[in-house]
Design an enzyme around this catalytic site. Structure first.
Site, PDB file in Angstrom:
ATOM      1  CG  ASP A 399     -11.058  -4.938   3.835  1.00  0.00           C
ATOM      2  OD1 ASP A 399     -11.293  -5.680   4.806  1.00  0.00           O
ATOM      3  OD2 ASP A 399     -11.820  -4.034   3.454  1.00  0.00           O
ATOM      4  CD  GLU A 428     -12.272  -9.456   4.873  1.00  0.00           C
ATOM      5  OE1 GLU A 428     -13.177  -9.348   5.726  1.00  0.00           O
ATOM      6  OE2 GLU A 428     -12.267  -8.797   3.813  1.00  0.00           O
TER       7      GLU A 428
END
EC number: 2.4.99.16
Length: 680
Positions: A399, A428
């Site tokens: 993330d 990401e």
């Protein structure tokens, strides 16, 4: 300035004294060799270089490949790459994971020089007397090759040498044995190499095939609980495992789970990201940590670590694997905050800074400050990863990696790969191109992309070409939607747009992903102009009745299943380097193809980008992409409808988005085709 007449000065500048021939622009090389190029096991990797020399003598080049154990393989002969002068290309296929190296060896090719000289001099009318030296040079060169040949070839080559020296024969008879095609083929494969010039070694890290190819399905285990009396109940790893057979039947390879750790209670967000949660609100999984533990623990309502291991095992039994979210941030009540407050940023008023991405505020999340005690933070992050690797996880979706230091990722990823080379990392990183690409260079296996926001033909073609050109270090993962991203095209494009975007993602990119709910055509945003879902699953339970949707016919499951079946059946769709776009005279239609050099498989896709109206157009296919000449005909079979057509360069296409928005053609050719090698 150094004195370039002095050999010592030249060596000091180049570090080499043996650069006799010119070798430049070697590829694949990442950042001048600062980082590894990338490939996967079984992939045909194109290696190119510009090779040249002074004068007119012929040159040639080989690739020397060294496997992870340090064993060099046989020389791979490079071929001229006709689209560029002096450009040479070879394709190599690594057969195992790990760190490979390659180098280019350029060399003077006296046999080719001799062959060309004899032919042009004979064509110019020169006789045996004028060619006496040439004939003797050829004889001596072929004698060198004959010395290392087996008995059968030694005799044939010796006959050619005898003929070249036999002044009693006519000139055509003297040269014919040496210039016979079968002899020339043998001499090509057994050359005389002179003035051999070698480059430095260049590194290629080879991953397992899943690094390049796979179909991802994302869902929240906590939303898989039963609905009791109209009220959703919290799911567990056990109820989530009940969802796995349906995911496997759709043909997905990777099950991606958002964070499964304890969720903070301090500043917990309510439904739709409100600041006033109700007592039963579940909070955001990305607000990691509470009194129940941190990144190395599982949320108590999901189950235990043993339950998670059972979930991983069940996923494997069904032919899939788990990807787990790795989000380096903390809720205010994460154990790190109490034990290591120095790992966070303290404001002038003494409070810890929470995450912000204006206008968004994340009061329930504290970012980690990697400049405070990096040694301690690095060690803890590595320990946490090992916990989940030991639990059976081999893929991590990371993330917001672009908010952490690049040198941290470079260290962490390669430290993991030293002992676990099969572990993969997905970035990401919806961020600026420079950061996205650098994350790939320093070690990330895959990356999220800008695909979600590329909807028009020109920008899709431009982006696809850009990704294919960087396939030697950056591998895309085309997610059609995420819990954060509901693009306007899906909000207003109707069910046909869901099919269109699924075709584009699954056919253009070797790896693609779907967030749960896509198959149900979920399309309502929290407010106009937003890409956030209404009642977003990030902050609440969102059970779905998949069976009822399929029974009513309002489900994309059969279509997604068919797309994944086609992807598995066609190795061409598991490639990125061979993506090619073809002209078509309607800007609302996109035409592209992929080929697989290993299997001679080819797929051609024509898809509409407009979800409300019928579109017609005429292709102008680049048949050279399939190894065909412009006038040749071939058969195409639509893998979606089963229909077959006789096609050539120019073909009429008509697509109705409400009936079928795309053709996915497999190609059959009238004769065996020698595929051109992939071009970087």
């Amino acid at each position: 300035m150094p004195d370039l007449r002095d050999l010592a000065s030249v060596i000091a500048m180049t570090g080499r004294a043996d650069l006799r021939l010119g070798i430049t622009d070697v590829a694949p090389v990442v950042s001048c060799g600062s980082f590894s190029a990338r490939a996967v096991v079984g992939e045909h990797v194109p290696i190119t270089a510009t090779v040249f020399r002074e004068g007119h003598d012929a040159v040639a080049a080989d690739v020397v490949v060294v496997d992870p154990d340090g064993n060099p393989g046989p020389l791979t002969r490079m071929a001229p790459y006709s689209q560029e002068p002096d450009r040479w290309l070879a394709s190599v296929v690594p057969d195992r994971e790990g760190r490979w190296t390659f180098r280019i060896e350029a060399w003077s090719d006296p046999l080719a020089t001799w062959h060309h000289a004899v032919e042009v001099k004979i064509e110019a009318g020169q006789g045996p007397e004028e060619l006496a030296n040439d004939l003797e040079e050829g004889a001596r060169l072929i004698e060198q090759v004959a010395a290392g040949a087996d008995a059968g070839w030694r005799d044939r080559l010796t006959d050619a040498v005898v003929a070249l020296r036999d002044a009693g024969r006519g000139l055509p008879e003297r040269v014919a044995p040496a210039l016979a095609p079968v002899v020339q083929d043998y001499l090509h494969d057994h050359p005389v190499r002179e003035l051999v010039t070698s480059t430095a070694d260049h590194e290629v890290w080879v991953d397992r095939p899943r690094a390049l190819y796979g179909s991802w399905y994302e869902f929240f285990p906590r939303s898989t609980g039963p609905v009791v009396g109209g009220v959703a109940t919290h799911g567990t790893f056990t109820t989530a495992a009940d969802r796995l057979p349906a995911v496997a039947e759709m043909g997905f390879d990777v099950v991606y789970l958002p964070p499964i750790h304890p969720i903070g209670t301090v500043n917990r967000k309510g439904r739709n990201n409100t600041l006033t949660p109700e007592p039963d609100d579940v909070g955001s999984p990305w607000a990691i940590g509470s009194a129940d533990g941190g990144h190395d623990a599982v949320h108590p309502q999901l189950g235990t670590m043993e339950d998670f291991r059972a979930f991983v095992d069940r996923t494997r039994e069904l032919g899939m694997e788990v990807a787990l979210d790795f989000a380096l941030q903390a809720a205010p009540d994460h154990p790190w905050v109490a034990s290591h407050p120095e790992w966070f940023t303290t404001r002038p008023d003494g409070t810890i800074a929470y995450a912000e991405n204006p206008p968004k505020k994340y009061q329930d999340i504290y970012p980690v400050n990697f400049d405070n005690d990096p040694e301690g933070i690095y060690a803890e992050c590595r320990r946490v990863l090992q916990v989940w690797i030991d639990a059976g996880v081999k893929i991590f979706r990371v993330d917001n990696p672009h908010t952490k230091p690049l040198n941290f990722w470079h260290w962490l990823i390669w430290d993991v790969k030293r002992s676990h080379p099969d572990v993969l990392f997905l970035a990401e990183a919806f961020t600026r191109p420079a950061m996205m690409h650098q994350l790939a260079r320093v070690g990330y296996t895959q990356s999220y992309t800008y695909f979600t926001w590329r909807t028009e033909r020109g920008e899709l073609e431009e982006y696809g070409r850009a990704l294919a050109s960087t396939a030697h270090y950056m591998r895309p993962n085309f997610f059609v939607n995420t819990p954060d991203i509901l693009h306007a095209s899906l909000q207003f494009g109707g069910p046909p747009m869901f099919r269109i975007r699924a075709v584009l993602a699954s056919m253009m990119s070797p790896t693609w992903g779907v967030y749960s709910g896509y198959e149900l055509f979920e399309h309502v945003a929290v407010r106009p102009g937003s890409e956030e879902y209404l009642d977003t699953e990030k902050f609440q339970l969102r059970p779905r009745d998949f069976a009822a949707a399929e029974a009513s016919g309002r489900s994309l499951v059969p279509y997604l299943t068919r797309l994944n079946e086609i992807r598995r059946a066609h190795p061409a769709l598991q490639q990125l380097r061979t993506l090619r776009f073809h002209p078509i005279d309607n800007p609302n239609l996109l035409c592209f193809s992929k080929t697989d050099p290993g299997s001679q498989d080819a797929v051609l896709v024509v898809v509409t980008l407009e979800s409300h109206n019928r579109q017609i157009g005429t292709t102008a296919l680049d048949l050279a992409a399939f190894g065909l000449d412009w006038h040749e005909r071939f058969t195409v079979r639509d893998e979606l409808s089963g229909a077959t057509y006789d096609w050539g360069q120019f073909n009429y296409v008509e697509l109705d988005p409400y009936h079928e928005p795309a053709h996915v053609f497999s190609l059959s050719f009238p004769r065996p085709v020698t595929w051109p090698p992939p071009v970087p």
